[in-house]
Motif scaffolding. Structure first.
Motif, mmCIF file in Angstrom:
data_model
loop_
_atom_site.group_PDB
_atom_site.id
_atom_site.type_symbol
_atom_site.label_atom_id
_atom_site.label_comp_id
_atom_site.label_asym_id
_atom_site.label_seq_id
_atom_site.Cartn_x
_atom_site.Cartn_y
_atom_site.Cartn_z
ATOM 1 N N GLN A 52 0.848 -1.193 0.000
ATOM 2 C CA GLN A 52 0.000 0.000 0.000
ATOM 3 C C GLN A 52 0.885 1.245 0.000
ATOM 4 O O GLN A 52 2.036 1.220 0.431
ATOM 5 C CB GLN A 52 -0.913 0.008 1.222
ATOM 6 C CG GLN A 52 -1.830 -1.206 1.300
ATOM 7 C CD GLN A 52 -2.731 -1.147 2.510
ATOM 8 O OE1 GLN A 52 -3.642 -0.320 2.601
ATOM 9 N NE2 GLN A 52 -2.483 -2.037 3.476
ATOM 10 N N GLN A 53 0.308 2.331 -0.476
ATOM 11 C CA GLN A 53 1.060 3.587 -0.545
ATOM 12 C C GLN A 53 0.255 4.703 0.080
ATOM 13 O O GLN A 53 -0.952 4.834 -0.144
ATOM 14 C CB GLN A 53 1.410 3.936 -2.001
ATOM 15 C CG GLN A 53 2.169 5.263 -2.153
ATOM 16 C CD GLN A 53 2.765 5.449 -3.517
ATOM 17 O OE1 GLN A 53 3.446 4.562 -4.039
ATOM 18 N NE2 GLN A 53 2.548 6.613 -4.119
ATOM 19 N N LEU A 54 0.945 5.513 0.861
ATOM 20 C CA LEU A 54 0.326 6.670 1.501
ATOM 21 C C LEU A 54 1.150 7.901 1.165
ATOM 22 O O LEU A 54 2.353 7.942 1.432
ATOM 23 C CB LEU A 54 0.272 6.475 3.023
ATOM 24 C CG LEU A 54 -0.197 7.689 3.837
ATOM 25 C CD1 LEU A 54 -1.645 8.025 3.501
ATOM 26 C CD2 LEU A 54 -0.037 7.420 5.325
ATOM 27 N N ASP A 55 0.507 8.927 0.568
ATOM 28 C CA ASP A 55 1.171 10.195 0.258
ATOM 29 C C ASP A 55 0.822 11.203 1.353
ATOM 30 O O ASP A 55 -0.352 11.454 1.635
ATOM 31 C CB ASP A 55 0.725 10.728 -1.105
ATOM 32 C CG ASP A 55 1.196 9.840 -2.247
ATOM 33 O OD1 ASP A 55 2.280 9.241 -2.107
ATOM 34 O OD2 ASP A 55 0.478 9.734 -3.263
ATOM 35 N N ARG A 77 3.271 -2.459 4.075
ATOM 36 C CA ARG A 77 2.373 -3.616 3.986
ATOM 37 C C ARG A 77 2.335 -4.320 5.339
ATOM 38 O O ARG A 77 3.263 -4.208 6.155
ATOM 39 C CB ARG A 77 2.829 -4.589 2.905
ATOM 40 C CG ARG A 77 4.183 -5.225 3.161
ATOM 41 C CD ARG A 77 4.633 -6.059 1.986
ATOM 42 N NE ARG A 77 6.003 -6.530 2.132
ATOM 43 C CZ ARG A 77 6.724 -7.002 1.120
ATOM 44 N NH1 ARG A 77 6.195 -7.075 -0.085
ATOM 45 N NH2 ARG A 77 7.956 -7.426 1.336
ATOM 46 N N ALA A 78 1.246 -5.060 5.563
ATOM 47 C CA ALA A 78 1.097 -5.833 6.800
ATOM 48 C C ALA A 78 1.886 -7.145 6.683
ATOM 49 O O ALA A 78 1.982 -7.743 5.602
ATOM 50 C CB ALA A 78 -0.370 -6.131 7.062
ATOM 51 N N LEU A 79 2.458 -7.578 7.783
ATOM 52 C CA LEU A 79 3.204 -8.832 7.823
ATOM 53 C C LEU A 79 2.269 -9.977 8.199
ATOM 54 O O LEU A 79 1.512 -9.888 9.169
ATOM 55 C CB LEU A 79 4.337 -8.733 8.839
ATOM 56 C CG LEU A 79 5.420 -7.681 8.530
ATOM 57 C CD1 LEU A 79 6.400 -7.567 9.686
ATOM 58 C CD2 LEU A 79 6.150 -8.030 7.238
ATOM 59 N N SER A 80 2.334 -11.034 7.391
ATOM 60 C CA SER A 80 1.436 -12.166 7.634
ATOM 61 C C SER A 80 1.642 -12.770 9.016
ATOM 62 O O SER A 80 0.679 -13.128 9.712
ATOM 63 C CB SER A 80 1.652 -13.235 6.552
ATOM 64 O OG SER A 80 0.863 -14.373 6.797
ATOM 65 N N GLU A 81 2.901 -12.882 9.461
ATOM 66 C CA GLU A 81 3.184 -13.516 10.751
ATOM 67 C C GLU A 81 2.789 -12.621 11.934
ATOM 68 O O GLU A 81 2.733 -13.086 13.066
ATOM 69 C CB GLU A 81 4.659 -13.883 10.846
ATOM 70 C CG GLU A 81 5.630 -12.736 10.752
ATOM 71 C CD GLU A 81 6.009 -12.382 9.317
ATOM 72 O OE1 GLU A 81 7.036 -11.701 9.144
ATOM 73 O OE2 GLU A 81 5.271 -12.795 8.388
ATOM 74 N N PHE A 141 3.561 -4.081 10.875
ATOM 75 C CA PHE A 141 3.690 -3.516 9.523
ATOM 76 C C PHE A 141 5.151 -3.367 9.150
ATOM 77 O O PHE A 141 6.007 -3.099 9.998
ATOM 78 C CB PHE A 141 2.992 -2.155 9.429
ATOM 79 C CG PHE A 141 1.502 -2.242 9.390
ATOM 80 C CD1 PHE A 141 0.827 -2.398 8.189
ATOM 81 C CD2 PHE A 141 0.761 -2.177 10.563
ATOM 82 C CE1 PHE A 141 -0.556 -2.480 8.154
ATOM 83 C CE2 PHE A 141 -0.619 -2.260 10.540
ATOM 84 C CZ PHE A 141 -1.282 -2.420 9.332
ATOM 85 N N GLU A 142 5.419 -3.524 7.863
ATOM 86 C CA GLU A 142 6.755 -3.352 7.311
ATOM 87 C C GLU A 142 6.769 -2.113 6.426
ATOM 88 O O GLU A 142 5.885 -1.933 5.572
ATOM 89 C CB GLU A 142 7.149 -4.584 6.484
ATOM 90 C CG GLU A 142 8.488 -4.441 5.788
ATOM 91 C CD GLU A 142 8.743 -5.558 4.796
ATOM 92 O OE1 GLU A 142 9.890 -5.685 4.317
ATOM 93 O OE2 GLU A 142 7.785 -6.296 4.478
ATOM 94 N N ILE A 143 7.761 -1.249 6.621
ATOM 95 C CA ILE A 143 7.942 -0.075 5.759
ATOM 96 C C ILE A 143 8.874 -0.489 4.622
ATOM 97 O O ILE A 143 10.060 -0.763 4.832
ATOM 98 C CB ILE A 143 8.525 1.115 6.535
ATOM 99 C CG1 ILE A 143 7.636 1.455 7.733
ATOM 100 C CG2 ILE A 143 8.693 2.325 5.638
ATOM 101 C CD1 ILE A 143 6.216 1.824 7.371
ATOM 102 N N VAL A 144 8.345 -0.566 3.436
ATOM 103 C CA VAL A 144 9.118 -1.051 2.291
ATOM 104 C C VAL A 144 10.021 0.043 1.734
ATOM 105 O O VAL A 144 11.207 -0.171 1.475
ATOM 106 C CB VAL A 144 8.174 -1.574 1.197
ATOM 107 C CG1 VAL A 144 8.966 -2.030 -0.030
ATOM 108 C CG2 VAL A 144 7.310 -2.706 1.735
#
Length: 275
Positions: A52-55, A77-81, A141-144
């Motif tokens: 997902q992207q947030l501006d 994005r959310a982490l499955s684990e 959440f992971e910041i890509v």
């Protein structure tokens, strides 16, 4: 129909949060799952695992007191684990991320001048990403990636910067241009005065020669004296007739006329020599 058969489907790139009697029980991965509702099992919600992207647009001020709008683009994005943490710990993920972005940008940009802020966009983005990564990992959440896509100064500042750049591309200082213009104007004015004086000298010379030919026995000096006396009285007449003229004191006796004639004659002879 699936609920009647106690079956649920979870789509790809999505996980479902399973509860039993209102308590978290499991995270259901994509596929078909048996969900005995009569035993208190239910789906509390679903969570997407897609990127997902947030501006975020943040207004702040630089070290040299210029207000700017900094636009940051956050990909996460959310982490499955850690889907349980992502689902239960945050009620509004986007607002939480935006708050952290505001905090970091408003702490970083005021330390930089406007030019430095443009040059260090990557450093600002890295600071935002590091802070988000530490904070959001606790919430599943992971910041890509984090990008500073734009730094937009106030409209008045942009207009001033564009004017300065336009003058710089001209390759010359505006003060130098004005000085050159004034010098050129004065040169042309001096050239016009010189030509005007030369025309007067040529006209008087022609008048003297013509009078000497048509009136025998007169010399060039006699004709010049008569012309100068005539111009002397014409000048006095024009000064007296002018409605806005100030008081002018000039010699008016016959001897004064002779002095004036001598001075003008010497000036004309000098002009002729220079020509």
């Amino acid at each position: 129909m699936g609920n009647l058969l106690c079956c649920v489907k979870v789509d790809q790139s999505t996980v479902a949060i399973k509860e039993r009697f209102g308590k978290f029980d499991d995270v259901l991965q994509p596929g078909c799952h048996c969900l005995p509702w009569f035993l208190g099992s239910q789906i509390a919600g679903r969570l997407t695992l897609r990127l997902q992207q947030l501006d975020v647009k943040c207004e702040t001020k630089t070290k040299d007191n210029v207000f700017v709008n900094v636009v940051a683009s956050i990909q996460y994005r959310a982490l499955s684990e850690k889907a349980g943490d992502a689902f239960y710990k945050l009620s509004n993920t986007r607002n939480q991320i935006q708050a952290y972005v505001f905090d970091v940008i408003r702490a970083s940009v005021p330390k930089l001048n406007l030019d430095d802020a443009f040059e260090q966009k990557n450093d600002i983005a890295r600071a935002v990403e590091d802070e988000l990564e530490k904070a959001m990992s606790n919430y599943g959440f992971e910041i890509v990636q984090t990008l500073i896509v734009d730094i937009e100064p106030d409209e008045h500042v942009k207009r001033a910067m564009n004017e300065i750049n336009a003058e710089g591309r001209g390759g010359e200082d505006p003060a130098d241009k004005r000085a050159e213009g004034e010098a050129e104007s004065k040169y042309l004015a001096g050239l016009g005065i010189a030509r005007q004086r030369q025309a007067i000298v040529d006209g008087l010379r022609d008048s003297v020669l013509g009078f000497s030919v048509n009136v025998p026995g007169t010399t060039a000096k006699d004709v010049m004296d008569m012309v100068l006396v005539t111009q002397y009285f014409d000048t006095m007449k024009e000064i007296g007739a002018a409605s806005k003229s100030s008081a002018v004191f000039i010699p008016h006796g016959p001897g004064a006329v002779q002095d004036v004639a001598t001075q003008i004659r010497n000036g004309l002879l000098q002009a002729s020599v220079n020509h």
